[in-house]
Enzyme design. Sequence first.
Site, PDB file in Angstrom:
ATOM      1  N   GLU A  47       0.823  -1.205   0.000  1.00 38.57           N
ATOM      2  CA  GLU A  47       0.000   0.000   0.000  1.00 38.57           C
ATOM      3  C   GLU A  47       0.854   1.250   0.000  1.00 38.57           C
ATOM      4  O   GLU A  47       1.930   1.290   0.590  1.00 38.57           O
ATOM      5  CB  GLU A  47      -0.941   0.008   1.210  1.00 38.57           C
ATOM      6  CG  GLU A  47      -2.056  -1.004   1.126  1.00 38.57           C
ATOM      7  CD  GLU A  47      -3.007  -0.742  -0.037  1.00 38.57           C
ATOM      8  OE1 GLU A  47      -2.900   0.317  -0.683  1.00 38.57           O
ATOM      9  OE2 GLU A  47      -3.853  -1.609  -0.305  1.00 38.57           O
ATOM     10  N   LEU A 301      -0.647  14.634 -12.065  1.00 38.48           N
ATOM     11  CA  LEU A 301      -0.642  13.751 -13.226  1.00 38.48           C
ATOM     12  C   LEU A 301      -0.089  12.402 -12.799  1.00 38.48           C
ATOM     13  O   LEU A 301       1.110  12.220 -12.653  1.00 38.48           O
ATOM     14  CB  LEU A 301       0.215  14.355 -14.345  1.00 38.48           C
ATOM     15  CG  LEU A 301       0.414  13.499 -15.596  1.00 38.48           C
ATOM     16  CD1 LEU A 301      -0.919  13.200 -16.271  1.00 38.48           C
ATOM     17  CD2 LEU A 301       1.376  14.195 -16.565  1.00 38.48           C
ATOM     18  N   ARG A 302      -0.973  11.447 -12.583  1.00 34.96           N
ATOM     19  CA  ARG A 302      -0.561  10.114 -12.152  1.00 34.96           C
ATOM     20  C   ARG A 302      -0.192   9.273 -13.368  1.00 34.96           C
ATOM     21  O   ARG A 302      -0.948   9.220 -14.344  1.00 34.96           O
ATOM     22  CB  ARG A 302      -1.706   9.449 -11.377  1.00 34.96           C
ATOM     23  CG  ARG A 302      -1.433   8.021 -10.911  1.00 34.96           C
ATOM     24  CD  ARG A 302      -0.440   7.976  -9.765  1.00 34.96           C
ATOM     25  NE  ARG A 302      -0.173   6.603  -9.375  1.00 34.96           N
ATOM     26  CZ  ARG A 302      -0.868   5.931  -8.446  1.00 34.96           C
ATOM     27  NH1 ARG A 302      -1.877   6.513  -7.826  1.00 34.96           N
ATOM     28  NH2 ARG A 302      -0.547   4.691  -8.132  1.00 34.96           N
TER      29      ARG A 302
END
Length: 446
Positions: A47, A301-302
């Site tokens: 995670e 911006l991933r």
Amino acid sequence: MRYLLIFLVFQSCSSLSNSENEQCTKDSCSALTSSNYYLLYDVNHGEGFNLRRDVYVRMANLVHTLRERTSPESNWTLVLPPWGPLYHWFSYNLQRAQLPWSLFFDLKSLAKFVPVIEFEEFLRLSSPVLTIPYVFALQHFNEGWGEKFEEKLEIRQCNDEAMYEKRSDNYYHGWFFGYEDRVRAKQFDCLSAQGFVTVLVDYAMKNLTWSQEINDEHLLKSVMFDRAETLLHVDYGGYNYWRARRSMRYARRLINLGNRFRSEYLNSTDIHDRTYLVDDWTRAEYLSDQALGGPYLGIHLRRQDYVKARPEYVPSLEHAARQVCHQLLHLNLSIAFIATDANENEIDEVRQHAFKICHISTDQILTYRPDGKILEKILDGGKAIVDQWICAHARYFIGSYESTFSFRIQEDREILGFSKDSTFNRLCGDNEGLSCEKSTVWPIVY
């Protein structure tokens, strides 16, 4: 798969302090009693940083509920799990673990919602080996949720291979934040769980006892719940959710780095942007639509895994540049700041597309790239926070679809008092054009 560890640890220490500088040692601690309780938790290694921050809010609210439901003499404290190593941390700390929360957050601010203590500090309160009498691995019910939602817990056979092994010393051993030689468990079971995280409150109070044998061994009275992220927020978006979230002020050195970048490159200060926060969040007032923000566009911006995981919602670099141009023109702004996990070649490609589309120069699209010395001190987690802090102060923000990184920025903007229209926006996929469904709005509650 997401894993979460929670430990309920019972020990007394009359001189325990929540200060970052004060701590209770073996010499200053009183003998074990039942008056002080400690809750510990952890999240599976896979995670990311910002999902873990969401889990903190759940656990802080669990401790808050325990403090409300138990007697005034029962003092619950949340033990903060060390950070790292994390999947999205690539630089100096790729293999680093056991990083304290004070690197990234203001512990005194956290403690104004519930008492907190670093795990390393907590270990110093215990014997050389911390023994947890009970470990429960939380898991979903094999038969699913059923026809209606209900909260329930039941000891069952483990659905998956257990993460803890029983060794010749008759104790169970596992990861335990990388402290394998200093932490162990006495008993292990799998617990099928369904409902809100506070379902653990009644279970802990009604079903757990500690034998005289444990007391004779001078072990810490404790219980651990593993994979507890199975359970839901008890009050997502509600009053105590936001109190816990507002308490998560960043470490001052990270705020200073972000403010310095804003001032030097973005003509942005808290006075001009109307984004000033009082030091004590408990004294803060509702700031709805007060903030103006700095004269720049903020974008998250991933890239990386999202390109394959969310192909219909993640724009190509050309379409991202097209949206930058569109918003700069619409907002009458000239500078865009991009927080991203894209590499330098991809950022240069965005700049090149933007120049072709709307003739803005390469120096009008900025990113935060600290030098090696600074990055070595603040690590990837610190860089992420500086990126988020800068985006949180922009005149207008556009996030990435279903990204926890973007969610945390939107929460910061709610705390700062930005309008919903300038906050809950997202980049559109190539097939969505320049206008697409906005992000879900979760308004702040005071």
